[in-house]
Design a protein around this motif. Structure first.
Motif, PDB file in Angstrom:
ATOM      1  N   ALA A 125       0.832  -1.205   0.000  1.00 50.81           N
ATOM      2  CA  ALA A 125       0.000   0.000   0.000  1.00 50.81           C
ATOM      3  C   ALA A 125       0.869   1.260   0.000  1.00 50.81           C
ATOM      4  CB  ALA A 125      -0.937  -0.001   1.209  1.00 50.81           C
ATOM      5  N   PHE A 126       1.863   1.290   0.887  1.00 52.55           N
ATOM      6  CA  PHE A 126       2.740   2.462   0.931  1.00 52.55           C
ATOM      7  C   PHE A 126       3.566   2.594  -0.343  1.00 52.55           C
ATOM      8  CE2 PHE A 126       1.865   2.356   5.523  1.00 52.55           C
ATOM      9  CZ  PHE A 126       1.643   3.709   5.760  1.00 52.55           C
ATOM     10  N   ALA A 127       4.004   1.481  -0.896  1.00 56.21           N
ATOM     11  CA  ALA A 127       4.775   1.522  -2.145  1.00 56.21           C
ATOM     12  C   ALA A 127       3.928   2.070  -3.284  1.00 56.21           C
ATOM     13  CB  ALA A 127       5.303   0.131  -2.490  1.00 56.21           C
ATOM     14  N   ARG A 128       2.704   1.615  -3.375  1.00 59.56           N
ATOM     15  CA  ARG A 128       1.831   2.081  -4.464  1.00 59.56           C
ATOM     16  C   ARG A 128       1.578   3.576  -4.368  1.00 59.56           C
ATOM     17  NH1 ARG A 128      -3.072  -1.828  -5.875  1.00 59.56           N
ATOM     18  NH2 ARG A 128      -3.066  -0.419  -7.670  1.00 59.56           N
ATOM     19  N   SER A 129       1.595   4.112  -3.155  1.00 61.51           N
ATOM     20  CA  SER A 129       1.401   5.549  -2.946  1.00 61.51           C
ATOM     21  C   SER A 129       2.710   6.320  -2.971  1.00 61.51           C
ATOM     22  CB  SER A 129       0.723   5.794  -1.591  1.00 61.51           C
ATOM     23  OG  SER A 129      -0.537   5.207  -1.553  1.00 61.51           O
ATOM     24  N   SER A 176      -1.220   0.590   9.196  1.00 61.16           N
ATOM     25  CA  SER A 176      -0.893   1.603   8.193  1.00 61.16           C
ATOM     26  C   SER A 176      -1.543   2.938   8.516  1.00 61.16           C
ATOM     27  CB  SER A 176      -1.340   1.124   6.811  1.00 61.16           C
ATOM     28  OG  SER A 176      -0.639  -0.032   6.449  1.00 61.16           O
ATOM     29  N   ALA A 177      -2.777   2.894   8.989  1.00 59.84           N
ATOM     30  CA  ALA A 177      -3.468   4.137   9.344  1.00 59.84           C
ATOM     31  C   ALA A 177      -2.758   4.842  10.498  1.00 59.84           C
ATOM     32  CB  ALA A 177      -4.919   3.843   9.709  1.00 59.84           C
ATOM     33  N   GLY A 178      -2.206   4.073  11.419  1.00 58.76           N
ATOM     34  CA  GLY A 178      -1.446   4.660  12.528  1.00 58.76           C
ATOM     35  C   GLY A 178      -0.193   5.370  12.037  1.00 58.76           C
ATOM     36  N   LYS A 198       1.026  12.687   9.829  1.00 59.34           N
ATOM     37  CA  LYS A 198       0.310  13.966   9.784  1.00 59.34           C
ATOM     38  C   LYS A 198       0.625  14.790  11.026  1.00 59.34           C
ATOM     39  CE  LYS A 198      -3.899  16.501   9.449  1.00 59.34           C
ATOM     40  NZ  LYS A 198      -5.325  16.560   9.502  1.00 59.34           N
ATOM     41  N   ASN A 199       0.607  14.156  12.198  1.00 58.58           N
ATOM     42  CA  ASN A 199       0.898  14.867  13.441  1.00 58.58           C
ATOM     43  C   ASN A 199       2.299  15.468  13.457  1.00 58.58           C
ATOM     44  OD1 ASN A 199      -1.650  14.328  14.457  1.00 58.58           O
ATOM     45  ND2 ASN A 199      -0.991  12.503  15.565  1.00 58.58           N
ATOM     46  N   ARG A 200       3.228  14.836  12.752  1.00 61.82           N
ATOM     47  CA  ARG A 200       4.600  15.345  12.673  1.00 61.82           C
ATOM     48  C   ARG A 200       4.796  16.325  11.518  1.00 61.82           C
ATOM     49  NH1 ARG A 200       8.248   9.891  13.566  1.00 61.82           N
ATOM     50  NH2 ARG A 200       7.498   9.399  15.660  1.00 61.82           N
ATOM     51  N   GLY A 201       3.737  16.585  10.749  1.00 61.67           N
ATOM     52  CA  GLY A 201       3.829  17.517   9.632  1.00 61.67           C
ATOM     53  C   GLY A 201       4.497  16.931   8.403  1.00 61.67           C
ATOM     54  N   LEU A 202       4.566  15.596   8.327  1.00 59.53           N
ATOM     55  CA  LEU A 202       5.210  14.942   7.189  1.00 59.53           C
ATOM     56  C   LEU A 202       4.278  14.821   5.986  1.00 59.53           C
ATOM     57  CD1 LEU A 202       7.048  12.114   9.161  1.00 59.53           C
ATOM     58  CD2 LEU A 202       8.013  14.267   8.310  1.00 59.53           C
ATOM     59  N   ILE A 203       2.975  14.809   6.237  1.00 59.40           N
ATOM     60  CA  ILE A 203       1.968  14.830   5.174  1.00 59.40           C
ATOM     61  C   ILE A 203       0.892  15.823   5.596  1.00 59.40           C
ATOM     62  CG2 ILE A 203       2.371  12.495   4.282  1.00 59.40           C
ATOM     63  CD1 ILE A 203      -0.077  11.543   5.912  1.00 59.40           C
ATOM     64  N   PRO A 204       0.219  16.457   4.635  1.00 58.28           N
ATOM     65  CA  PRO A 204      -0.791  17.449   5.000  1.00 58.28           C
ATOM     66  C   PRO A 204      -2.109  16.842   5.460  1.00 58.28           C
ATOM     67  CG  PRO A 204      -0.574  17.327   2.622  1.00 58.28           C
ATOM     68  CD  PRO A 204       0.490  16.440   3.197  1.00 58.28           C
ATOM     69  N   ALA A 205      -2.441  15.628   4.971  1.00 57.45           N
ATOM     70  CA  ALA A 205      -3.730  15.024   5.291  1.00 57.45           C
ATOM     71  C   ALA A 205      -3.652  13.516   5.067  1.00 57.45           C
ATOM     72  CB  ALA A 205      -4.827  15.615   4.405  1.00 57.45           C
ATOM     73  N   VAL A 206      -4.473  12.781   5.834  1.00 56.28           N
ATOM     74  CA  VAL A 206      -4.524  11.324   5.666  1.00 56.28           C
ATOM     75  C   VAL A 206      -5.644  10.902   4.716  1.00 56.28           C
ATOM     76  CG1 VAL A 206      -3.501  10.874   7.927  1.00 56.28           C
ATOM     77  CG2 VAL A 206      -5.985  10.906   7.706  1.00 56.28           C
ATOM     78  N   GLY A 207      -6.690  11.705   4.624  1.00 61.62           N
ATOM     79  CA  GLY A 207      -7.850  11.347   3.803  1.00 61.62           C
ATOM     80  C   GLY A 207      -7.509  11.015   2.358  1.00 61.62           C
ATOM     81  N   PRO A 208      -6.731  11.851   1.674  1.00 69.93           N
ATOM     82  CA  PRO A 208      -6.397  11.540   0.280  1.00 69.93           C
ATOM     83  C   PRO A 208      -5.619  10.226   0.128  1.00 69.93           C
ATOM     84  CG  PRO A 208      -5.983  13.854   0.725  1.00 69.93           C
ATOM     85  CD  PRO A 208      -6.296  13.203   2.044  1.00 69.93           C
ATOM     86  N   VAL A 209      -4.761   9.907   1.090  1.00 71.44           N
ATOM     87  CA  VAL A 209      -4.008   8.647   1.010  1.00 71.44           C
ATOM     88  C   VAL A 209      -4.966   7.476   1.202  1.00 71.44           C
ATOM     89  CG1 VAL A 209      -2.100   7.280   1.941  1.00 71.44           C
ATOM     90  CG2 VAL A 209      -1.924   9.789   1.868  1.00 71.44           C
ATOM     91  N   LEU A 210      -5.850   7.578   2.187  1.00 66.57           N
ATOM     92  CA  LEU A 210      -6.842   6.518   2.405  1.00 66.57           C
ATOM     93  C   LEU A 210      -7.717   6.338   1.169  1.00 66.57           C
ATOM     94  CD1 LEU A 210      -7.943   7.260   6.080  1.00 66.57           C
ATOM     95  CD2 LEU A 210      -6.375   5.474   5.299  1.00 66.57           C
ATOM     96  N   ASP A 211      -8.143   7.448   0.570  1.00 66.50           N
ATOM     97  CA  ASP A 211      -8.965   7.370  -0.646  1.00 66.50           C
ATOM     98  C   ASP A 211      -8.200   6.671  -1.774  1.00 66.50           C
ATOM     99  OD1 ASP A 211     -11.083   8.660   0.588  1.00 66.50           O
ATOM    100  OD2 ASP A 211     -10.571  10.634  -0.235  1.00 66.50           O
ATOM    101  N   GLN A 212      -6.925   6.988  -1.897  1.00 69.20           N
ATOM    102  CA  GLN A 212      -6.106   6.353  -2.921  1.00 69.20           C
ATOM    103  C   GLN A 212      -6.024   4.850  -2.661  1.00 69.20           C
ATOM    104  OE1 GLN A 212      -1.863   7.255  -2.932  1.00 69.20           O
ATOM    105  NE2 GLN A 212      -1.917   7.391  -5.186  1.00 69.20           N
ATOM    106  N   TRP A 213      -5.779   4.455  -1.416  1.00 69.17           N
ATOM    107  CA  TRP A 213      -5.693   3.036  -1.089  1.00 69.17           C
ATOM    108  C   TRP A 213      -6.999   2.320  -1.384  1.00 69.17           C
ATOM    109  CZ3 TRP A 213      -2.864   3.135   4.315  1.00 69.17           C
ATOM    110  CH2 TRP A 213      -1.539   3.531   4.110  1.00 69.17           C
TER     111      TRP A 213
END
Length: 163
Positions: free
Chosen positions: A13-17, A117-119, A125-140
């Motif tokens: 999942a992470f590789a595909r994203s 993976s969601a964790g 996101k909490n560390r500011g490494l990505i702006p949002a989790v929703g788009p990644v979840l939608d992609q998955w």
């Protein structure tokens, strides 16, 4: 965390994203047993396989031999990759990145700390490494990665995101 053992599904999942670096940035060193490696790259035409192979070549992921399975895992009804990942996490006394429900139950029965993976996404996101989790979840989800509506809703709530 400074070390995590990963199962194949989250890696794919992470590789595909194109987020394998994110897993390393959140969890530290990523170890995979040989069986998980084989599940991920046995067919390089499959989505994510080449990125996982490249991540090993770059040192983002470290591939290790499968450890001996504890007797308690030999008869457990989970796949070979999950068994090998749990055995490696036990051997290295570290958390495991695992999403499958039954595998998570088995890992917890062996007193392992289980990260999903969601964790990883929430921490990122909490560390500011990505702006949002929703788009990644939608992609998955668009890839066919099975995430329950309840899990998605809970992750979005914790991330303070709305649909």
């Amino acid at each position: 965390m400074t070390l995590i053992v990963a199962d194949s599904s989250p890696l794919i999942a992470f590789a595909r994203s194109d987020y394998l670096d994110l897993v390393r940035d959140v969890a530290g060193t990523i170890h995979v047993p040989h069986t998980v490696w084989q599940e991920c790259v046995h067919d390089l035409s499959k989505p994510g396989a080449q990125r996982i192979q490249q991540a090993v070549a770059k040192g983002i992921i470290t591939r290790l031999d499968d450890p001996a399975l504890p007797t308690s895992l030999e008869v457990t009804p989970i796949d070979a990759g999950e068994k090998a990942a749990i055995a490696l996490a036990l051997k290295q006394n570290c958390p495991i990145l695992l999403d499958e429900r039954l595998g998570r139950i088995v890992a917890r029965r062996h007193n392992l700390s289980v990260v999903g993976s969601a964790g990883i996404l929430l921490t990122a996101k909490n560390r500011g490494l990505i702006p949002a989790v929703g788009p990644v979840l939608d992609q998955w989800i668009s890839f066919g990665y099975r995430l329950s509506n309840e899990l998605v809703a809970e992750v979005l709530r914790r991330a303070q995101e709305e649909r």
